[in-house]
Design a protein around this motif. Sequence first.
Motif, PDB file in Angstrom:
ATOM      1  N   VAL A  29       0.987  -1.123   0.094  1.00 31.30           N
ATOM      2  CA  VAL A  29      -0.036   0.004  -0.057  1.00 31.30           C
ATOM      3  C   VAL A  29       0.760   1.336  -0.069  1.00 31.30           C
ATOM      4  CG1 VAL A  29      -1.468   1.147   1.295  1.00 31.30           C
ATOM      5  CG2 VAL A  29      -2.013  -1.275   1.128  1.00 31.30           C
ATOM      6  N   ALA A  30       1.857   1.187   0.667  1.00 28.52           N
ATOM      7  CA  ALA A  30       2.783   2.367   1.029  1.00 28.52           C
ATOM      8  C   ALA A  30       3.315   2.905  -0.355  1.00 28.52           C
ATOM      9  CB  ALA A  30       4.218   2.212   2.016  1.00 28.52           C
ATOM     10  N   ILE A  31       3.966   2.194  -1.206  1.00 26.52           N
ATOM     11  CA  ILE A  31       4.605   2.595  -2.438  1.00 26.52           C
ATOM     12  C   ILE A  31       3.799   3.245  -3.504  1.00 26.52           C
ATOM     13  CG2 ILE A  31       5.531   1.923  -4.772  1.00 26.52           C
ATOM     14  CD1 ILE A  31       7.225  -0.049  -2.930  1.00 26.52           C
ATOM     15  N   GLY A 156       1.369  -1.854   6.992  1.00 31.98           N
ATOM     16  CA  GLY A 156       2.163  -1.211   6.096  1.00 31.98           C
ATOM     17  C   GLY A 156       1.397   0.369   5.761  1.00 31.98           C
ATOM     18  N   GLY A 157       0.341   0.374   5.722  1.00 35.81           N
ATOM     19  CA  GLY A 157      -0.547   1.613   5.367  1.00 35.81           C
ATOM     20  C   GLY A 157      -0.494   2.325   6.708  1.00 35.81           C
ATOM     21  N   ALA A 158      -0.698   1.763   7.744  1.00 27.62           N
ATOM     22  CA  ALA A 158      -0.595   2.406   8.986  1.00 27.62           C
ATOM     23  C   ALA A 158       0.496   3.043   9.295  1.00 27.62           C
ATOM     24  CB  ALA A 158      -1.367   1.612  10.244  1.00 27.62           C
ATOM     25  N   LEU A 168       9.873   2.403   6.240  1.00 31.19           N
ATOM     26  CA  LEU A 168       9.076   0.898   5.690  1.00 31.19           C
ATOM     27  C   LEU A 168      10.456   0.390   4.787  1.00 31.19           C
ATOM     28  CD1 LEU A 168       5.457   1.755   5.141  1.00 31.19           C
ATOM     29  CD2 LEU A 168       6.389   0.513   6.823  1.00 31.19           C
ATOM     30  N   VAL A 169      10.941   1.174   3.923  1.00 35.11           N
ATOM     31  CA  VAL A 169      12.060   0.738   3.099  1.00 35.11           C
ATOM     32  C   VAL A 169      13.104   0.102   3.822  1.00 35.11           C
ATOM     33  CG1 VAL A 169      13.689   1.236   1.746  1.00 35.11           C
ATOM     34  CG2 VAL A 169      11.613   2.325   1.492  1.00 35.11           C
TER      35      VAL A 169
END
Length: 403
Positions: A29-31, A156-158, A168-169
């Motif tokens: 979701v993050a990317i 991941g989104g949170a 996150l990376v």
Amino acid sequence: MLAALRIRDFRLLWFARLISLLGSWLLVVAIPAYVLQLTGSLAATGLTLAAEFLPPVLLGPVAGVLADRWDRRKLMIATDVLRALAVALLLLVRDPGDVWLVYLALVAESVGTVLFRPAAQAHTPVVVGTGPALTSANSLNAITDGTVRLVGAPLGGALFGVAGLGALVWIDLATYLMSALAIVMTARLGAADAREEGSSGRFFAQLREGVIFLRTERSAAWLLAVVTVFLAANASLSALLVPFGVRVLGGSMQTGLLMSGLGAGFLVGAPLIRRLVDRMPPAYLLGGALMATGTAFVLLFLSRSLVAALPAAVLIGVVGSAALVTAQTALQRITPNAVLGRVSAVQFTGEALATFLGAIAGPAIAEAVSLDFAAYLACGVTVLSGLMALVLLPRTRVVTAPP
């Protein structure tokens, strides 16, 4: 179901799979969210998905030859390091002009995954054999996949909202290095065989050997065909679930609960199928699971409330996970280990292409006709894949061998 965990090397492989998969799903979701934040462009955001699908479609058969040609253990270690370096490129992205680095990182990471998956699938029977421990291993992997899919993307989104993409990376990079370290700790099983395969002939000759095997061993070829048809239909249905949840069930919250129901069913189905895989012929077990999956999807799209849809979603997860575990175990048992990397790569290539085409076809048909028509058409194709399994696959138990 935990029998495979008694084998030290499998415990390390399982941990490597778990930790690297979790790191990857934290970015699912993050990317896209970060690209959308930088560019404001839906097209630029959509290209993140295309960048991940392109390498499996183009490089799948090549990856299979390499998995059979090289030492699989060393290949898995190298691809984990490659994927760590690839995601590190994301740390350099600061403004819209840097978005090309996102696509480069995703392509490079996907290349590493394309090389890793057939090597891992072919190495697992070397570690645990093709008997009941293999069924245990595949069931555990299915539970791992279901758990990570259930938890990884929302987490991941949170975290993206709280800590940003950079954190996150770094987590994903660390998980790949931890995976590589775990594989380094495994024994060097099968290394001699891999070197012998690598020196036995030219690259294209080895590629042809895989094709010849699929021509002569029709059970493996038909199994790949059945799974590819199923995955195309499943991708269409998955692409329709979000608009169905929003339009029919009431909104994004209901859709999220529906997805959770699918994940919960997936976790329940993997241990339930554990003993059946060793006792029933693939034709009956896979055929029944696929037809049940198609029927459960019909029940889901007939629902007009979350109360009715949620049990259908759980059932889809149960029988869908049973179908995938059955197919993977049968393929590993039918295929000689010397060509299993190549055959597994064909499987993953078909999976990527079917998923890509299905995800496009489902919404396109829904726009042209109706959402219900597209959903029921895909349900019919799913049931058809089950009938194909009943007719084309072995109706006797697949012979197993010790480690």
